[in-house]
Design a protein around this motif. Sequence first.
Motif, PDB file in Angstrom:
ATOM      1  N   CYS A 275       0.823  -1.214   0.000  1.00 33.35           N
ATOM      2  CA  CYS A 275       0.000   0.000   0.000  1.00 33.35           C
ATOM      3  C   CYS A 275       0.857   1.265   0.000  1.00 33.35           C
ATOM      4  O   CYS A 275       0.329   2.385   0.040  1.00 33.35           O
ATOM      5  N   GLY A 276       2.178   1.085  -0.012  1.00 28.93           N
ATOM      6  CA  GLY A 276       3.080   2.226  -0.028  1.00 28.93           C
ATOM      7  C   GLY A 276       3.322   2.848   1.325  1.00 28.93           C
ATOM      8  O   GLY A 276       3.783   3.992   1.413  1.00 28.93           O
ATOM      9  N   ALA A 277       3.048   2.120   2.398  1.00 27.49           N
ATOM     10  CA  ALA A 277       3.239   2.673   3.740  1.00 27.49           C
ATOM     11  C   ALA A 277       4.725   2.684   4.112  1.00 27.49           C
ATOM     12  O   ALA A 277       5.426   1.700   3.871  1.00 27.49           O
ATOM     13  N   PRO A 278       5.229   3.759   4.691  1.00 30.31           N
ATOM     14  CA  PRO A 278       6.573   3.743   5.269  1.00 30.31           C
ATOM     15  C   PRO A 278       6.595   2.742   6.428  1.00 30.31           C
ATOM     16  O   PRO A 278       5.652   2.697   7.223  1.00 30.31           O
ATOM     17  N   ILE A 279       7.638   1.940   6.536  1.00 31.51           N
ATOM     18  CA  ILE A 279       7.680   0.869   7.519  1.00 31.51           C
ATOM     19  C   ILE A 279       8.745   1.125   8.579  1.00 31.51           C
ATOM     20  O   ILE A 279       9.875   1.481   8.270  1.00 31.51           O
ATOM     21  N   ILE A 280       8.357   0.946   9.845  1.00 30.82           N
ATOM     22  CA  ILE A 280       9.305   0.876  10.960  1.00 30.82           C
ATOM     23  C   ILE A 280       9.031  -0.457  11.641  1.00 30.82           C
ATOM     24  O   ILE A 280       7.916  -0.708  12.105  1.00 30.82           O
ATOM     25  N   VAL A 313      10.284  10.244  10.784  1.00 30.50           N
ATOM     26  CA  VAL A 313       9.240  10.096   9.766  1.00 30.50           C
ATOM     27  C   VAL A 313       8.222  11.225   9.875  1.00 30.50           C
ATOM     28  O   VAL A 313       7.793  11.803   8.868  1.00 30.50           O
ATOM     29  N   TYR A 314       7.833  11.552  11.096  1.00 32.49           N
ATOM     30  CA  TYR A 314       6.836  12.604  11.334  1.00 32.49           C
ATOM     31  C   TYR A 314       7.310  13.960  10.815  1.00 32.49           C
ATOM     32  O   TYR A 314       6.539  14.726  10.232  1.00 32.49           O
ATOM     33  N   GLU A 322      10.419   8.685   0.506  1.00 29.90           N
ATOM     34  CA  GLU A 322      11.487   7.730   0.182  1.00 29.90           C
ATOM     35  C   GLU A 322      11.139   6.324   0.671  1.00 29.90           C
ATOM     36  O   GLU A 322      11.307   5.340  -0.056  1.00 29.90           O
ATOM     37  N   LEU A 323      10.645   6.235   1.900  1.00 29.34           N
ATOM     38  CA  LEU A 323      10.275   4.931   2.448  1.00 29.34           C
ATOM     39  C   LEU A 323       9.087   4.338   1.709  1.00 29.34           C
ATOM     40  O   LEU A 323       9.010   3.128   1.481  1.00 29.34           O
TER      41      LEU A 323
END
Length: 330
Positions: A275-280, A313-314, A322-323
């Motif tokens: 879904c294109g979510a940035p991941i941590i 990220v925030y 980028e993520l």
Amino acid sequence: RYAREISLELDVQRSHNCYYVSRKDNYQKSSFLKKKIDFPLWKSKSKKDFQEDSSYFFPSIGVVFPKELKGKLNFDFFVTIYDLIPLLYPEYCTIEFNVRFRELLQSYVTEEQIHFFCISENTKKDFCSLTGINPNKVTITLLAADKEKFYVCQSKDKLQEIRETYNIGNSPYFLYLSRFEQRKNHKLLFQAFLLFIRKHPDSKVKLILLGRFFDRILIKDLVDFILKEELEKHIYISWFAKEKDLASLMSNCLSFLYPSLYEGFGLPALEAMQCGAPIIASNTSSMPEVIGDAGILLPPNNELLWMQAMERVYESKKLQQELSEKSLER
């Protein structure tokens, strides 16, 4: 989802001598099986005969391997191993479940005619190490995210709908989606988020947690933490999320957080990436294998590092982009 996709594929592509074996006799009535099933379903007390010179797929070791099939070398059996949590982390399971799991596993690994599927390289490594099984009898079958349910969703109408449904309002939000149990490491997530809110008290950022409740004691501890630290306006917990909402929830979050201590694969992280979510996420077990360099991987026991990653990220739209791009490329 894995069992569903396997059963659907067998229903379409199976040959006459390939069968899906279920431990639930009501599987043929499940909503995801659109076609009538005309191949045998098996449950632990069933005495239905198996066809000779046939192949049978067990989606899990949910029941003891049937005694009447032991030593039947004219059969091919395949079974999926998802993880070895009861052996690696027995403290996360009940004593009864641990004993049962060992019994079930032993009934399969002692059968010569069984070939095993493991859902990640890490699970295969754990499986071979803990059981002594010949690695040649194990094939890695990586999981995949459903492209119809997990996709980049930027619909403004859908975003507004999920913001109302999940009490997000107009706030930016971090998202967690998985079951609630000890190994998922919610306590670190809450501690890191508390540090974030203390440092950014005017941010209005929310933490949205969705998943089934398996541990009532854990839920009580988390609610007590929320009340003690006065985080009621910042954290929303629900045991239920509609599948049709997941793409929008994942596509529009600041980051998808996955601090689990151990995963056989970590499918929710992959679904969020699609879904294109940035991941941590944690840097343990199979997660580096699944996420690679597409996300920020951190030790699952350092809330300060997690807070700093959330903060980065925030504060940076560039990092979010980028993520997100790395997630989609992965």
